[in-house]
Design a protein around this motif. Structure first.
Motif, PDB file in Angstrom:
ATOM      1  N   LEU A 166       0.589  13.493  10.264  1.00 26.57           N
ATOM      2  CA  LEU A 166       1.737  13.132   9.426  1.00 26.57           C
ATOM      3  C   LEU A 166       1.291  12.309   8.226  1.00 26.57           C
ATOM      4  O   LEU A 166       1.785  12.525   7.108  1.00 26.57           O
ATOM      5  CB  LEU A 166       2.783  12.367  10.242  1.00 26.57           C
ATOM      6  N   ASP A 167       0.345  11.386   8.433  1.00 30.40           N
ATOM      7  CA  ASP A 167      -0.177  10.592   7.314  1.00 30.40           C
ATOM      8  C   ASP A 167      -0.786  11.502   6.249  1.00 30.40           C
ATOM      9  O   ASP A 167      -0.537  11.337   5.050  1.00 30.40           O
ATOM     10  CB  ASP A 167      -1.233   9.584   7.792  1.00 30.40           C
ATOM     11  N   GLU A 168      -1.605  12.470   6.697  1.00 34.94           N
ATOM     12  CA  GLU A 168      -2.234  13.401   5.747  1.00 34.94           C
ATOM     13  C   GLU A 168      -1.194  14.249   5.029  1.00 34.94           C
ATOM     14  O   GLU A 168      -1.282  14.446   3.811  1.00 34.94           O
ATOM     15  CB  GLU A 168      -3.207  14.331   6.480  1.00 34.94           C
ATOM     16  N   LEU A 169      -0.217  14.764   5.774  1.00 37.47           N
ATOM     17  CA  LEU A 169       0.810  15.616   5.169  1.00 37.47           C
ATOM     18  C   LEU A 169       1.655  14.838   4.159  1.00 37.47           C
ATOM     19  O   LEU A 169       2.034  15.375   3.122  1.00 37.47           O
ATOM     20  CB  LEU A 169       1.695  16.232   6.258  1.00 37.47           C
ATOM     21  N   MET A 170       1.914  13.559   4.457  1.00 38.97           N
ATOM     22  CA  MET A 170       2.674  12.735   3.506  1.00 38.97           C
ATOM     23  C   MET A 170       1.829  12.432   2.271  1.00 38.97           C
ATOM     24  O   MET A 170       2.334  12.481   1.147  1.00 38.97           O
ATOM     25  CB  MET A 170       3.157  11.440   4.178  1.00 38.97           C
ATOM     26  N   LYS A 171       0.548  12.152   2.487  1.00 36.99           N
ATOM     27  CA  LYS A 171      -0.355  11.870   1.357  1.00 36.99           C
ATOM     28  C   LYS A 171      -0.450  13.087   0.432  1.00 36.99           C
ATOM     29  O   LYS A 171      -0.489  12.956  -0.787  1.00 36.99           O
ATOM     30  CB  LYS A 171      -1.739  11.489   1.892  1.00 36.99           C
ATOM     31  N   ASP A 172      -0.440  14.281   1.023  1.00 39.58           N
ATOM     32  CA  ASP A 172      -0.504  15.520   0.231  1.00 39.58           C
ATOM     33  C   ASP A 172       0.843  15.893  -0.386  1.00 39.58           C
ATOM     34  O   ASP A 172       0.925  16.833  -1.161  1.00 39.58           O
ATOM     35  CB  ASP A 172      -0.994  16.688   1.105  1.00 39.58           C
ATOM     36  N   GLY A 173       1.904  15.175   0.005  1.00 40.68           N
ATOM     37  CA  GLY A 173       3.225  15.448  -0.563  1.00 40.68           C
ATOM     38  C   GLY A 173       3.975  16.567   0.135  1.00 40.68           C
ATOM     39  O   GLY A 173       4.984  17.057  -0.374  1.00 40.68           O
ATOM     40  N   PHE A 174       3.525  16.978   1.324  1.00 43.47           N
ATOM     41  CA  PHE A 174       4.158  18.080   2.043  1.00 43.47           C
ATOM     42  C   PHE A 174       5.268  17.607   2.984  1.00 43.47           C
ATOM     43  O   PHE A 174       6.136  18.378   3.364  1.00 43.47           O
ATOM     44  CB  PHE A 174       3.129  18.863   2.870  1.00 43.47           C
ATOM     45  N   VAL A 175       5.218  16.337   3.369  1.00 43.07           N
ATOM     46  CA  VAL A 175       6.188  15.779   4.311  1.00 43.07           C
ATOM     47  C   VAL A 175       6.680  14.441   3.775  1.00 43.07           C
ATOM     48  O   VAL A 175       5.918  13.687   3.173  1.00 43.07           O
ATOM     49  CB  VAL A 175       5.540  15.595   5.717  1.00 43.07           C
ATOM     50  N   ALA A 176       7.965  14.173   4.007  1.00 43.50           N
ATOM     51  CA  ALA A 176       8.555  12.884   3.637  1.00 43.50           C
ATOM     52  C   ALA A 176       9.161  12.267   4.898  1.00 43.50           C
ATOM     53  O   ALA A 176       9.565  12.988   5.812  1.00 43.50           O
ATOM     54  CB  ALA A 176       9.624  13.084   2.572  1.00 43.50           C
ATOM     55  N   GLU A 177       9.215  10.939   4.924  1.00 44.66           N
ATOM     56  CA  GLU A 177       9.795  10.226   6.061  1.00 44.66           C
ATOM     57  C   GLU A 177      10.920   9.336   5.558  1.00 44.66           C
ATOM     58  O   GLU A 177      10.784   8.648   4.551  1.00 44.66           O
ATOM     59  CB  GLU A 177       8.709   9.382   6.733  1.00 44.66           C
ATOM     60  N   LYS A 178      12.052   9.417   6.242  1.00 40.27           N
ATOM     61  CA  LYS A 178      13.166   8.539   5.898  1.00 40.27           C
ATOM     62  C   LYS A 178      13.829   8.101   7.196  1.00 40.27           C
ATOM     63  O   LYS A 178      14.241   8.941   8.001  1.00 40.27           O
ATOM     64  CB  LYS A 178      14.176   9.276   5.011  1.00 40.27           C
ATOM     65  N   ASP A 179      13.903   6.793   7.407  1.00 39.44           N
ATOM     66  CA  ASP A 179      14.523   6.216   8.604  1.00 39.44           C
ATOM     67  C   ASP A 179      13.940   6.790   9.894  1.00 39.44           C
ATOM     68  O   ASP A 179      14.671   7.076  10.851  1.00 39.44           O
ATOM     69  CB  ASP A 179      16.045   6.433   8.576  1.00 39.44           C
ATOM     70  N   GLY A 180      12.622   7.009   9.912  1.00 45.34           N
ATOM     71  CA  GLY A 180      11.968   7.490  11.123  1.00 45.34           C
ATOM     72  C   GLY A 180      12.068   8.990  11.348  1.00 45.34           C
ATOM     73  O   GLY A 180      11.635   9.498  12.375  1.00 45.34           O
ATOM     74  N   VAL A 181      12.656   9.703  10.384  1.00 42.48           N
ATOM     75  CA  VAL A 181      12.785  11.161  10.501  1.00 42.48           C
ATOM     76  C   VAL A 181      11.873  11.816   9.468  1.00 42.48           C
ATOM     77  O   VAL A 181      11.930  11.493   8.282  1.00 42.48           O
ATOM     78  CB  VAL A 181      14.251  11.611  10.284  1.00 42.48           C
ATOM     79  N   TYR A 182      11.045  12.728   9.947  1.00 40.92           N
ATOM     80  CA  TYR A 182      10.089  13.423   9.086  1.00 40.92           C
ATOM     81  C   TYR A 182      10.626  14.806   8.767  1.00 40.92           C
ATOM     82  O   TYR A 182      11.168  15.489   9.642  1.00 40.92           O
ATOM     83  CB  TYR A 182       8.730  13.553   9.793  1.00 40.92           C
ATOM     84  N   SER A 183      10.469  15.215   7.509  1.00 38.59           N
ATOM     85  CA  SER A 183      10.901  16.556   7.119  1.00 38.59           C
ATOM     86  C   SER A 183       9.984  17.087   6.026  1.00 38.59           C
ATOM     87  O   SER A 183       9.328  16.323   5.318  1.00 38.59           O
ATOM     88  CB  SER A 183      12.358  16.534   6.645  1.00 38.59           C
ATOM     89  N   ALA A 184       9.952  18.412   5.912  1.00 33.24           N
ATOM     90  CA  ALA A 184       9.121  19.050   4.893  1.00 33.24           C
ATOM     91  C   ALA A 184       9.751  18.841   3.517  1.00 33.24           C
ATOM     92  O   ALA A 184      10.966  18.940   3.368  1.00 33.24           O
ATOM     93  CB  ALA A 184       8.984  20.539   5.193  1.00 33.24           C
ATOM     94  N   THR A 185       8.923  18.552   2.539  1.00 30.08           N
ATOM     95  CA  THR A 185       9.393  18.442   1.159  1.00 30.08           C
ATOM     96  C   THR A 185       9.456  19.844   0.551  1.00 30.08           C
ATOM     97  O   THR A 185       8.986  20.815   1.155  1.00 30.08           O
ATOM     98  CB  THR A 185       8.412  17.589   0.321  1.00 30.08           C
ATOM     99  N   GLU A 186      10.010  19.949  -0.643  1.00 31.00           N
ATOM    100  CA  GLU A 186      10.031  21.247  -1.322  1.00 31.00           C
ATOM    101  C   GLU A 186       8.609  21.761  -1.517  1.00 31.00           C
ATOM    102  O   GLU A 186       8.338  22.949  -1.341  1.00 31.00           O
ATOM    103  CB  GLU A 186      10.762  21.151  -2.668  1.00 31.00           C
ATOM    104  N   GLU A 187       7.702  20.856  -1.883  1.00 34.68           N
ATOM    105  CA  GLU A 187       6.294  21.249  -2.062  1.00 34.68           C
ATOM    106  C   GLU A 187       5.707  21.760  -0.746  1.00 34.68           C
ATOM    107  O   GLU A 187       4.969  22.740  -0.716  1.00 34.68           O
ATOM    108  CB  GLU A 187       5.464  20.080  -2.602  1.00 34.68           C
ATOM    109  N   GLY A 188       6.063  21.084   0.347  1.00 33.00           N
ATOM    110  CA  GLY A 188       5.598  21.510   1.664  1.00 33.00           C
ATOM    111  C   GLY A 188       6.127  22.884   2.038  1.00 33.00           C
ATOM    112  O   GLY A 188       5.399  23.713   2.590  1.00 33.00           O
TER     113      GLY A 188
END
Length: 75
Positions: free
Chosen positions: A44-66
């Protein structure tokens, strides 16, 4: 685009396929994928660093880029 970084790791691919469908907590990702929590944390850390995943209030979801990156892999 760094879509290759997703394709290079089956666990990343599994997590991305889940998160494209809906947002999930880390606990639900661990349960759904049966990937150990310490590995899920790193992925998850790697995916967020790459901009593929975002986290909000403990919920992870794919970004548009992801979503685009994942779609580009399904040729």
């Amino acid at each position: 685009m760094k879509a290759g970084s997703i394709a290079s790791n089956p666990s990343k691919l599994k997590i991305m396929n889940l998160l494209v469908k809906k947002g999930l907590s880390k606990e639900k990702i661990v349960k759904s994928t049966r990937i150990p929590e310490n590995l899920v944390n790193g992925i998850l850390d790697e995916l967020m660093k790459d901009g593929f995943v975002a986290e909000k209030d403990g919920v992870y979801s794919a970004t548009e880029e992801g979503k685009k990156a994942l779609k580009s892999l399904k040729v």
